[in-house]
Write a protein that holds these residues in place. Sequence first.
Motif, PDB file in Angstrom:
ATOM      1  N   SER A  75      45.720  34.589  39.129  1.00  0.00           N
ATOM      2  CA  SER A  75      45.280  35.783  39.858  1.00  0.00           C
ATOM      3  C   SER A  75      46.369  36.374  40.750  1.00  0.00           C
ATOM      4  CB  SER A  75      44.034  35.474  40.692  1.00  0.00           C
ATOM      5  OG  SER A  75      44.338  34.578  41.725  1.00  0.00           O
ATOM      6  N   VAL A  76      47.430  35.606  41.047  1.00  0.00           N
ATOM      7  CA  VAL A  76      48.484  36.148  41.912  1.00  0.00           C
ATOM      8  C   VAL A  76      49.735  36.556  41.146  1.00  0.00           C
ATOM      9  CG1 VAL A  76      47.695  34.907  43.957  1.00  0.00           C
ATOM     10  CG2 VAL A  76      49.439  33.878  42.516  1.00  0.00           C
ATOM     11  N   LEU A  77      49.890  36.063  39.928  1.00  0.00           N
ATOM     12  CA  LEU A  77      51.044  36.454  39.123  1.00  0.00           C
ATOM     13  C   LEU A  77      50.745  37.737  38.359  1.00  0.00           C
ATOM     14  CD1 LEU A  77      52.152  32.989  37.721  1.00  0.00           C
ATOM     15  CD2 LEU A  77      53.259  34.325  39.512  1.00  0.00           C
ATOM     16  N   ASN A  78      51.801  38.468  38.024  1.00  0.00           N
ATOM     17  CA  ASN A  78      51.620  39.775  37.396  1.00  0.00           C
ATOM     18  C   ASN A  78      52.164  39.814  35.967  1.00  0.00           C
ATOM     19  OD1 ASN A  78      50.602  42.338  37.428  1.00  0.00           O
ATOM     20  ND2 ASN A  78      52.425  43.258  38.333  1.00  0.00           N
ATOM     21  N   SER A  79      52.307  38.657  35.329  1.00  0.00           N
ATOM     22  CA  SER A  79      52.791  38.658  33.946  1.00  0.00           C
ATOM     23  C   SER A  79      51.611  38.902  33.005  1.00  0.00           C
ATOM     24  CB  SER A  79      53.458  37.323  33.610  1.00  0.00           C
ATOM     25  OG  SER A  79      52.490  36.305  33.489  1.00  0.00           O
ATOM     26  N   GLU A  80      51.914  39.277  31.788  1.00  0.00           N
ATOM     27  CA  GLU A  80      50.865  39.560  30.797  1.00  0.00           C
ATOM     28  C   GLU A  80      50.020  38.319  30.511  1.00  0.00           C
ATOM     29  OE1 GLU A  80      48.454  41.786  28.579  1.00  0.00           O
ATOM     30  OE2 GLU A  80      50.122  42.576  29.759  1.00  0.00           O
ATOM     31  N   LYS A  81      50.690  37.168  30.388  1.00  0.00           N
ATOM     32  CA  LYS A  81      49.965  35.921  30.127  1.00  0.00           C
ATOM     33  C   LYS A  81      49.040  35.565  31.291  1.00  0.00           C
ATOM     34  CE  LYS A  81      53.061  33.614  26.901  1.00  0.00           C
ATOM     35  NZ  LYS A  81      53.906  32.439  26.665  1.00  0.00           N
ATOM     36  N   ALA A  82      49.525  35.769  32.520  1.00  0.00           N
ATOM     37  CA  ALA A  82      48.717  35.459  33.696  1.00  0.00           C
ATOM     38  C   ALA A  82      47.492  36.365  33.753  1.00  0.00           C
ATOM     39  CB  ALA A  82      49.544  35.596  34.971  1.00  0.00           C
ATOM     40  N   ILE A  83      47.684  37.634  33.448  1.00  0.00           N
ATOM     41  CA  ILE A  83      46.562  38.590  33.465  1.00  0.00           C
ATOM     42  C   ILE A  83      45.535  38.213  32.408  1.00  0.00           C
ATOM     43  CG2 ILE A  83      45.938  40.999  33.007  1.00  0.00           C
ATOM     44  CD1 ILE A  83      48.694  41.741  34.286  1.00  0.00           C
ATOM     45  N   THR A  85      45.053  35.274  31.078  1.00  0.00           N
ATOM     46  CA  THR A  85      44.428  34.016  31.493  1.00  0.00           C
ATOM     47  C   THR A  85      43.344  34.275  32.523  1.00  0.00           C
ATOM     48  OG1 THR A  85      46.476  32.813  31.082  1.00  0.00           O
ATOM     49  CG2 THR A  85      44.873  31.745  32.518  1.00  0.00           C
ATOM     50  N   ASN A  86      43.638  35.144  33.485  1.00  0.00           N
ATOM     51  CA  ASN A  86      42.667  35.462  34.524  1.00  0.00           C
ATOM     52  C   ASN A  86      41.430  36.133  33.931  1.00  0.00           C
ATOM     53  OD1 ASN A  86      41.664  37.225  37.026  1.00  0.00           O
ATOM     54  ND2 ASN A  86      42.776  35.414  37.728  1.00  0.00           N
ATOM     55  N   ILE A  87      41.624  37.017  32.971  1.00  0.00           N
ATOM     56  CA  ILE A  87      40.497  37.676  32.305  1.00  0.00           C
ATOM     57  C   ILE A  87      39.634  36.639  31.592  1.00  0.00           C
ATOM     58  CG2 ILE A  87      39.898  39.225  30.378  1.00  0.00           C
ATOM     59  CD1 ILE A  87      42.333  40.946  31.257  1.00  0.00           C
ATOM     60  N   GLN A  88      40.274  35.686  30.897  1.00  0.00           N
ATOM     61  CA  GLN A  88      39.535  34.640  30.202  1.00  0.00           C
ATOM     62  C   GLN A  88      38.747  33.774  31.186  1.00  0.00           C
ATOM     63  OE1 GLN A  88      39.331  35.831  27.109  1.00  0.00           O
ATOM     64  NE2 GLN A  88      39.346  33.712  26.469  1.00  0.00           N
ATOM     65  N   ILE A  89      39.350  33.472  32.327  1.00  0.00           N
ATOM     66  CA  ILE A  89      38.662  32.679  33.346  1.00  0.00           C
ATOM     67  C   ILE A  89      37.403  33.401  33.797  1.00  0.00           C
ATOM     68  CG2 ILE A  89      38.811  31.846  35.734  1.00  0.00           C
ATOM     69  CD1 ILE A  89      41.814  31.285  35.131  1.00  0.00           C
ATOM     70  N   PHE A  93      33.637  32.033  33.316  1.00  0.00           N
ATOM     71  CA  PHE A  93      32.794  31.870  34.492  1.00  0.00           C
ATOM     72  C   PHE A  93      31.456  32.588  34.296  1.00  0.00           C
ATOM     73  CE2 PHE A  93      31.271  33.430  38.605  1.00  0.00           C
ATOM     74  CZ  PHE A  93      31.113  32.230  39.273  1.00  0.00           C
ATOM     75  N   THR A  94      31.518  33.826  33.804  1.00  0.00           N
ATOM     76  CA  THR A  94      30.299  34.606  33.579  1.00  0.00           C
ATOM     77  C   THR A  94      29.423  33.945  32.527  1.00  0.00           C
ATOM     78  OG1 THR A  94      31.521  36.615  34.123  1.00  0.00           O
ATOM     79  CG2 THR A  94      29.437  36.901  32.992  1.00  0.00           C
ATOM     80  N   LYS A  95      30.038  33.471  31.445  1.00  0.00           N
ATOM     81  CA  LYS A  95      29.279  32.815  30.373  1.00  0.00           C
ATOM     82  C   LYS A  95      28.626  31.527  30.880  1.00  0.00           C
ATOM     83  CE  LYS A  95      30.771  33.145  26.174  1.00  0.00           C
ATOM     84  NZ  LYS A  95      31.558  32.999  24.934  1.00  0.00           N
ATOM     85  N   THR A  96      29.362  30.774  31.689  1.00  0.00           N
ATOM     86  CA  THR A  96      28.825  29.535  32.249  1.00  0.00           C
ATOM     87  C   THR A  96      27.635  29.827  33.158  1.00  0.00           C
ATOM     88  OG1 THR A  96      31.017  28.541  32.172  1.00  0.00           O
ATOM     89  CG2 THR A  96      29.399  27.473  33.587  1.00  0.00           C
ATOM     90  N   ARG A  97      27.773  30.839  33.991  1.00  0.00           N
ATOM     91  CA  ARG A  97      26.668  31.215  34.879  1.00  0.00           C
ATOM     92  C   ARG A  97      25.445  31.625  34.062  1.00  0.00           C
ATOM     93  NH1 ARG A  97      28.114  35.891  38.451  1.00  0.00           N
ATOM     94  NH2 ARG A  97      27.320  37.026  36.695  1.00  0.00           N
TER      95      ARG A  97
END
Length: 151
Positions: A75-83, A85-89, A93-97
Motif C-alpha cells: 500500500s505504500v509502494l508505487n510500483s505496478e506489482k505493488a499496486i 498486489t494491493n488490489i488482490q489483497i 479481504f472482501t471475498k473472505t468477509r
Amino acid sequence: MLDRDLAILYGVETRVLKQAARRNLNRFPEDFMFELSKVELENWRSQIVISNSEKMGLRYAPMAFTEHGVLMLSSVLNSEKAIQTNIQIMRIFTKTRQMLSDNSDLRIDFETMKKKIENQEKNIELVFQYVDELMEKKEIIPERGKIGYKK
C-alpha cells in the motif's frame, strides 16, 4: 522477509523500499517491521559468508518484514506489482468477509435447528413422564368386575 528480497518481489530498488517504509513508519509497528541490530547483522553475515558486503547492499542493517509488513508495503509502494498486489489483497479481504457472512447465516440456521432438537427432546421426556404417571395410576385403580350377559 528482508528488504532486498521484497524489493525484487515488488519491482523496486531496495533504497526506494526502505525510503517508503521510513516515510510511513506509523504504518509499520514492531510486529510489522524491524531493523536487524548490529549483533544480528554480524551474525547473519557470518552465517551466509558474505565476502564483499558493499556489493550485496549490506552497508546498513536490513529491514525485516513480517507477513503483515509485506502486505502493508504493497500500500505504500508505487510500483505496478505493488499496486496489483494491493488490489488482490482488497479483493481477497472482501471475498473472505463475504464468506464469513454466508457462514454466519449457516450458523444461525444451525443454532435454530439445535434449539428445535432440544425442545423435541424435552417434549419426548414429558411424554414419557406422562406415560409413567398413567402407569402408576393404573396400578392404584382396583380391578372391576366384568360387565355383560352371563351364560
